[in-house]
Design an enzyme around this catalytic site. Structure first.
Site, PDB file in Angstrom:
ATOM      1  CB  CYS A 156      -6.027 -49.559  -3.889  1.00  0.00           C
ATOM      2  SG  CYS A 156      -7.482 -50.353  -4.572  1.00  0.00           S
ATOM      3  CG  HIS A 178      -3.438 -53.173  -7.847  1.00  0.00           C
ATOM      4  ND1 HIS A 178      -2.850 -52.703  -6.701  1.00  0.00           N
ATOM      5  CD2 HIS A 178      -4.740 -52.788  -7.786  1.00  0.00           C
ATOM      6  CE1 HIS A 178      -3.766 -52.069  -5.977  1.00  0.00           C
ATOM      7  NE2 HIS A 178      -4.926 -52.098  -6.621  1.00  0.00           N
ATOM      8  CD  GLU A 179      -6.729 -52.914 -11.047  1.00  0.00           C
ATOM      9  OE1 GLU A 179      -7.695 -53.208 -10.325  1.00  0.00           O
ATOM     10  OE2 GLU A 179      -6.042 -51.899 -10.849  1.00  0.00           O
ATOM     11  CG  HIS A 205      -8.892 -55.214  -6.796  1.00  0.00           C
ATOM     12  ND1 HIS A 205      -9.480 -54.815  -5.617  1.00  0.00           N
ATOM     13  CD2 HIS A 205      -8.052 -54.212  -7.144  1.00  0.00           C
ATOM     14  CE1 HIS A 205      -9.016 -53.614  -5.272  1.00  0.00           C
ATOM     15  NE2 HIS A 205      -8.146 -53.232  -6.178  1.00  0.00           N
TER      16      HIS A 205
END
Length: 136
Positions: free
Chosen positions: A85, A126-127, A130
């Site tokens: 990341c 993954h985003e 976040h």
């Protein structure tokens, strides 16, 4: 505008608030910042540029796509991955899904649904992590 990458883990750990039409300029900054880091980054969430809103931008098979308020509504094919990341040092393990169906809003804030698989699905997961304040 290319923005500085946020590395403050306490900020990155916060759950993002809903995006609105007032956040369209944030999406453009996210795209500009992602393009500036294209050699080392394939996706970004708004909190990575210091804005705690549910907005992600990512490489979708060669072109950038933005999603406002994305939610995974269906998933299948679990597997273990290792990811890096831009906001965090090192490589970390993550459980991912090979196929995901995402509900999101486009830049006109129209609700859309789309299924993604493979690498693109992994980037989106993954985003969205976040957006949930999950540190990878």
């Amino acid at each position: 505008m290319v923005r500085e990458i946020m590395r403050d883990e306490s900020f990155l750990s916060q759950k993002a608030g809903p995006a609105t039409q007032d956040d369209l300029s944030v999406a453009q900054d996210l795209l500009d910042t992602l393009a500036a880091h294209k050699e080392s980054c394939v996706g970004m969430a708004a909190n990575m540029i210091g804005v705690n809103k549910r907005i992600i931008a990512f490489d979708s098979e060669g072109s950038y796509m933005v999603m406002f308020n994305p939610e995974i509504i269906k998933k299948s094919g679990p597997y273990e991955a290792e990811e890096g990341c831009l906001s965090l040092a090192g490589i970390r393990k993550a459980r991912r899904w090979n196929s995901i169906k995402v509900q999101y809003q486009n830049e006109k804030f129209q609700t859309r649904f789309k299924t993604f698989t493979g690498w693109t699905a992994q980037i989106i997961q993954h985003e969205i992590d976040h957006c949930e304040g999950v540190l990878i």
